[in-house]
Design a protein around this motif. Structure first.
Motif, short mmCIF file in Angstrom:
data_model
loop_
_atom_site.label_atom_id
_atom_site.label_comp_id
_atom_site.label_asym_id
_atom_site.label_seq_id
_atom_site.Cartn_x
_atom_site.Cartn_y
_atom_site.Cartn_z
N MET A 15 0.82 -1.21 0.00
CA MET A 15 0.00 0.00 0.00
C MET A 15 0.86 1.26 0.00
SD MET A 15 -3.01 -1.18 2.58
CE MET A 15 -4.29 -2.30 2.03
N LYS A 16 2.01 1.20 0.68
CA LYS A 16 2.85 2.38 0.75
C LYS A 16 4.32 2.02 0.46
CE LYS A 16 3.42 6.51 3.61
NZ LYS A 16 4.77 6.47 4.18
N ASP A 17 4.83 2.51 -0.64
CA ASP A 17 6.22 2.29 -1.06
C ASP A 17 6.64 0.83 -0.91
OD1 ASP A 17 6.30 5.10 -1.45
OD2 ASP A 17 6.80 5.38 0.67
N LYS A 18 7.78 0.64 -0.21
CA LYS A 18 8.27 -0.74 -0.05
C LYS A 18 7.99 -1.26 1.37
CE LYS A 18 10.80 -2.51 -3.15
NZ LYS A 18 11.90 -3.31 -3.68
N LYS A 19 7.13 -0.55 2.08
CA LYS A 19 6.81 -0.93 3.45
C LYS A 19 5.71 -2.00 3.45
CE LYS A 19 5.56 1.56 7.71
NZ LYS A 19 5.31 0.34 8.41
N TYR B 128 12.59 -13.60 1.96
CA TYR B 128 12.74 -13.31 0.54
C TYR B 128 12.29 -11.87 0.25
CZ TYR B 128 12.63 -13.65 -4.53
OH TYR B 128 12.86 -13.41 -5.86
N LEU B 129 11.19 -11.44 0.85
CA LEU B 129 10.72 -10.06 0.67
C LEU B 129 11.80 -9.07 1.14
CD1 LEU B 129 7.00 -10.27 1.92
CD2 LEU B 129 7.74 -9.86 -0.42
N ARG B 130 12.40 -9.37 2.28
CA ARG B 130 13.44 -8.47 2.80
C ARG B 130 14.65 -8.46 1.88
NH1 ARG B 130 12.46 -10.25 9.02
NH2 ARG B 130 10.72 -8.83 9.39
N TRP B 131 15.00 -9.61 1.37
CA TRP B 131 16.14 -9.72 0.45
C TRP B 131 15.89 -8.87 -0.80
CZ3 TRP B 131 16.77 -12.13 -4.48
CH2 TRP B 131 18.11 -12.31 -4.88
N LYS B 132 14.63 -8.77 -1.20
CA LYS B 132 14.27 -7.97 -2.37
C LYS B 132 14.10 -6.49 -2.03
CE LYS B 132 11.69 -9.36 -5.77
NZ LYS B 132 12.59 -9.69 -6.89
N PHE C 252 12.12 -5.10 0.45
CA PHE C 252 10.91 -4.66 1.13
C PHE C 252 11.19 -4.50 2.62
CE2 PHE C 252 9.17 -6.82 -2.65
CZ PHE C 252 8.31 -5.84 -3.11
N LYS C 253 10.56 -3.50 3.22
CA LYS C 253 10.73 -3.30 4.67
C LYS C 253 9.54 -3.93 5.36
CE LYS C 253 13.98 0.16 4.15
NZ LYS C 253 14.57 -0.72 3.12
N VAL C 254 9.74 -5.17 5.80
CA VAL C 254 8.61 -5.94 6.32
C VAL C 254 8.52 -5.84 7.84
CG1 VAL C 254 7.51 -8.23 6.40
CG2 VAL C 254 8.98 -7.61 4.47
N PHE C 255 7.33 -5.53 8.34
CA PHE C 255 7.05 -5.68 9.77
C PHE C 255 6.18 -6.92 9.91
CE2 PHE C 255 5.21 -5.28 13.91
CZ PHE C 255 6.19 -4.68 14.67
N TYR C 256 6.76 -7.95 10.51
CA TYR C 256 6.08 -9.25 10.63
C TYR C 256 5.52 -9.39 12.04
CZ TYR C 256 5.78 -14.47 10.50
OH TYR C 256 5.39 -15.79 10.57
N GLY D 175 -3.44 -0.28 11.75
CA GLY D 175 -4.61 0.47 11.29
C GLY D 175 -5.61 -0.48 10.67
N SER D 176 -6.64 0.07 10.02
CA SER D 176 -7.74 -0.78 9.55
C SER D 176 -7.44 -1.49 8.23
CB SER D 176 -9.02 0.04 9.44
OG SER D 176 -8.79 1.16 8.63
N GLN D 177 -6.32 -1.16 7.59
CA GLN D 177 -5.96 -1.84 6.34
C GLN D 177 -4.47 -2.17 6.34
OE1 GLN D 177 -7.64 1.46 3.86
NE2 GLN D 177 -8.61 -0.22 2.74
N TYR D 178 -4.13 -3.32 5.79
CA TYR D 178 -2.71 -3.64 5.69
C TYR D 178 -2.42 -4.56 4.51
CZ TYR D 178 -3.71 -7.86 8.55
OH TYR D 178 -4.20 -9.04 9.05
N ASP D 179 -1.14 -4.90 4.36
CA ASP D 179 -0.70 -5.50 3.10
C ASP D 179 -0.92 -6.99 2.95
OD1 ASP D 179 0.59 -3.05 1.94
OD2 ASP D 179 1.69 -3.19 3.82
N LEU D 180 -0.46 -7.76 3.92
CA LEU D 180 -0.50 -9.22 3.71
C LEU D 180 -0.90 -9.97 4.98
CD1 LEU D 180 2.15 -11.12 1.60
CD2 LEU D 180 1.15 -12.19 3.60
N HIS D 181 -1.84 -10.87 4.82
CA HIS D 181 -2.26 -11.74 5.93
C HIS D 181 -2.14 -13.18 5.44
CE1 HIS D 181 -4.33 -13.62 9.13
NE2 HIS D 181 -5.29 -12.76 9.36
N GLY D 182 -1.56 -14.01 6.27
CA GLY D 182 -1.39 -15.40 5.86
C GLY D 182 -1.71 -16.37 6.97
N GLY D 183 -1.72 -17.63 6.58
CA GLY D 183 -1.95 -18.72 7.52
C GLY D 183 -2.08 -20.00 6.71
N ALA D 184 -2.32 -21.09 7.40
CA ALA D 184 -2.54 -22.35 6.68
C ALA D 184 -3.94 -22.30 6.06
CB ALA D 184 -2.40 -23.53 7.62
#
Ligand SMILES: [Zn+2]
Length: 450
Positions: free
Chosen positions: A18-22, A53-57, A59-63, A217-226
Motif C-alpha cells: 500500500m505504501k512504497d516498499k513498506k 525473501y521479501l526483505r532480500w528484495k 521490502f521493509k517488512v514488519f512481521y 490500522g484498519s488496512q494492511y498489506d498481507l495476511h497469511g496462515g494455513a
C-alpha cells in the motif's frame, strides 16, 4: 517483479504494498495449549521464507504474529489437568518460542498475546454493536453475518449457501445459525475480563483484527496462515474489520499454505496423529527440515513420511558438498557466467509465486556444473547471498577455532603428499580436541563433535 497468489482474487498478482516498499504482514500464530507439531513447522517455515525473501528484495517488512493465549481448548486442558489456564498458556508459549528458535524462524518482529489486547478487542466489539453489525444475547455478543453482504468473498462461497449450511450449536443462544461470537459471557469457573457487555472473554476471530488494527490500522498489506484458516476464521476477520472501519480491502494480499498430511488425513491434535517438532529435531538437523519445506511449493499438499526427510537430507547434502568444494577452489570465467545466469533464473522462479521447485532445480544444475568446472570465492558468495532467505547451508569454519583449521590444513597437505601416517595422526589429534574431519575429494569439512 514479484507475483503472489492471492486467495481473495484467486489469481497471481504483482505484489505492490500500500505504501512504497513498506509491508505490514500478519500471520496467525499458535493457540498455546500443546506442543508444536511438524505441520505447524511447515506453515511457519514457509512464511519465514516468504518474509526473508521479501526483505532480500528490499521490502521493509514488519512481521506481526499473535499468540492465542485464551481459548476453549486452553481452559479445557487447564481444567482437565488441574492447572491454572495462564500458566498453561505461558508454558506452551515458551515451548513454541523455543521450537521456532530451534528452526531458525527469526523473522518475526512482534508477538502479540490476545490477553494483552483486551481493551482493543472490547473497543472493536463495541463499535460493531453501535454500527448495528453485532447484537447481544444472554451468553455473548454475536456478529450478524447477514448484515455483511460480502461475507464469503475470500472463501468463494455464496452467502445464502453458508446460511443454509450452518448449524446452531446447542450451547449457543444466537439469532441465526451462521452468526459468530465476538465476546463470550463468563461461565462458572472460567477466566474473565470486565466489559460494557458484562464479564467475559473474546472470541477467536476478534483478537486478530483488534491486534492488527492496533499495530497497522484498519488496512494492511498481507495476511497469511494455513489453508484451513480461510473459512471461517479469515472470512470472519474480513467481516469484522471492514464492517468496523467501512474501509476495504481490509487486507490486500491473502496468502495460504497447503497442509501437511498424515496418510490421507490432515495432521491435527484432534485427530491424534501429530508428530512433535521436538522429536523430529532429535533425529534431523533443522536445515534438513527447512530444506524439505522450502524446496516444496508452499501451495502443494505434502504427505509426511520419514522417507521424505531422508530424501531431503540426501539432496541437501549434495548441495552442501558443492559448498565445501568451492571453499578450496578458484573462480573462473565459466563459473562466474554460470553463477550470473543461475542468479537470474532463481530470482525469476521465486518471483513467480515463490516457485521454489524450479529455483532448486536451477541450483542443483548449477551445483553439478560447478563440481565439474570448479569455482571459488565468488561462487561461494552467491550461495551465502541466497542463504539469507533459504537458511539451509552451512558455511562452517566461522565457528571453528583457528588452531583447529591449522591442524586441518596441515592434514590436507599431508594427504596431498600421500603421507597417510601423518594424516591419521592429525585426524586423531582433531578428534581429541572435539572435532570430526571428513574428506571430500581434495578438500575437507570439520564438525564439532556434539
Ligand atoms: Zn488468526
Amino acid at each position: 517483479m514479484l507475483k503472489l497468489y492471492n486467495t481473495l482474487t484467486k489469481k497471481k498478482e504483482i505484489f505492490k504494498p500500500m505504501k512504497d516498499k513498506k509491508v505490514n504482514l500478519f500471520i496467525c500464530g499458535l493457540t498455546v495449549y500443546d506442543y508444536v507439531h511438524i505441520g505447524h513447522a511447515k506453515t511457519y517455515i514457509q512464511f519465514d521464507f516468504l518474509v526473508k525473501y521479501l526483505r532480500w528484495k528490499g521490502f521493509k517488512v514488519f512481521y506481526l504474529q499473535n499468540v492465542t493465549d485464551i481459548d476453549d481448548r486452553i481452559i479445557k486442558k487447564a481444567n482437565d489437568t488441574k492447572q491454572n489456564w495462564k500458566s498453561l498458556a505461558l508454558k506452551f508459549e515458551k515451548e513454541y518460542l523455543e521450537d521456532t528458535k530451534n528452526l531458525d524462524i527469526d523473522s518475526i518482529n512482534k508477538y502479540a498475546r490476545a490477553t494483552d489486547f483486551i481493551p482493543q478487542i472490547i473497543d472493536q466489539v463495541n463499535r460493531l454493536v453501535k454500527k448495528g453489525y453485532a447484537y447481544e444475547t444472554e451468553d455473548g455478543i454475536y456478529f450478524e453475518v447477514k448484515k455483511f453482504k460480502e461475507y464469503g468473498k475470500l472463501s468463494g462461497q455464496d452467502l445464502n449457501k453458508i446460511i443454509a449450511g450452518s448449524r446452531i450449536d446447542i450451547n449457543e443462544k444466537k439469532k441465526n445459525s451462521e452468526d459468530f461470537v465476538l465476546w463470550k459471557k463468563q461461565k462458572p469457573n472460567e477466566p474473565f475480563w470486565e466489559s460494557p457487555f458484562g464479564n467475559g472473554r473474546p472470541g477467536w476471530h476478534i483478537e486478530d483484527t483488534a491486534i492488527t488494527e492496533h499495530f497497522f490500522g484498519s488496512q494492511y498489506d498481507l495476511h497469511g496462515g494455513a489453508i484451513d484458516l480461510i473459512f471461517p476464521h479469515h472470512e470472519c476477520e474480513i467481516a469484522q474489520q471492514e464492517a468496523a472501519s467501512g474501509k476495504k480491502p481490509f487486507v490486500k494480499y491473502w496468502v495460504h499454505t497447503a497442509f501437511l498430511n498424515m496418510g490421507s488425513e490432515k495432521m491435527s491434535k484432534s485427530l491424534g496423529n501429530i508428530i512433535r517438532i521436538k522429536d523430529v529435531l532429535k533425529k534431523y538437523d533443522l536445515k534438513v527440515i527447512r530444506y524439505l519445506f522450502i524446496s516444496q511449493h508452499y501451495r502443494t499438499t505434502l504427505t509426511y513420511s520419514e522417507e521424505l526427510l531422508e530424501q531431503a537430507k540426501n539432496s541437501l547434502q549434495r548441495l552442501q558438498e558443492t559448498i565445501y568444494f568451492l571453499k578450496k577452489g578458484k573462480d573462473n570465467k565459466k563459473s562466474l557466467l554460470l553463477i550470473k545466469k543461475a542468479r537470474i533464473k532463481i530470482e525469476r522462479a521465486l518471483d513467480n509465486d515463490l516457485d521454489t521447485p524450479i529455483a532448486f532445480s536451477v541450483l542443483f544444475e548449477l551445483s553439478k556444473n560447478l563440481n565439474k568446472i570448479g569455482g571459488g570465492r565468488k561462487s561461494l558468495e552467491f550461495f551465502k547471498e541466497i542463504n539469507h532467505f533459504l537458511g539451509i547451508f552451512d558455511f562452517g569454519e566461522a565457528n571453528i577455532p583457528k588452531e583447529i583449521i591449522k591442524i586441518a590444513e596441515k592434514r590436507l597437505k599431508a594427504r596431498s603428499q600421500k603421507n597417510w601416517q601423518e594424516s591419521d595422526k592429525l585426524r586423531e589429534k582433531l578428534k581429541k580436541k572435539g572435532y570430526l574431519i571428513e574428506d571430500i575429494e581434495d578438500t575437507y569439512s570439520i564438525k564439532q563433535i556434539s
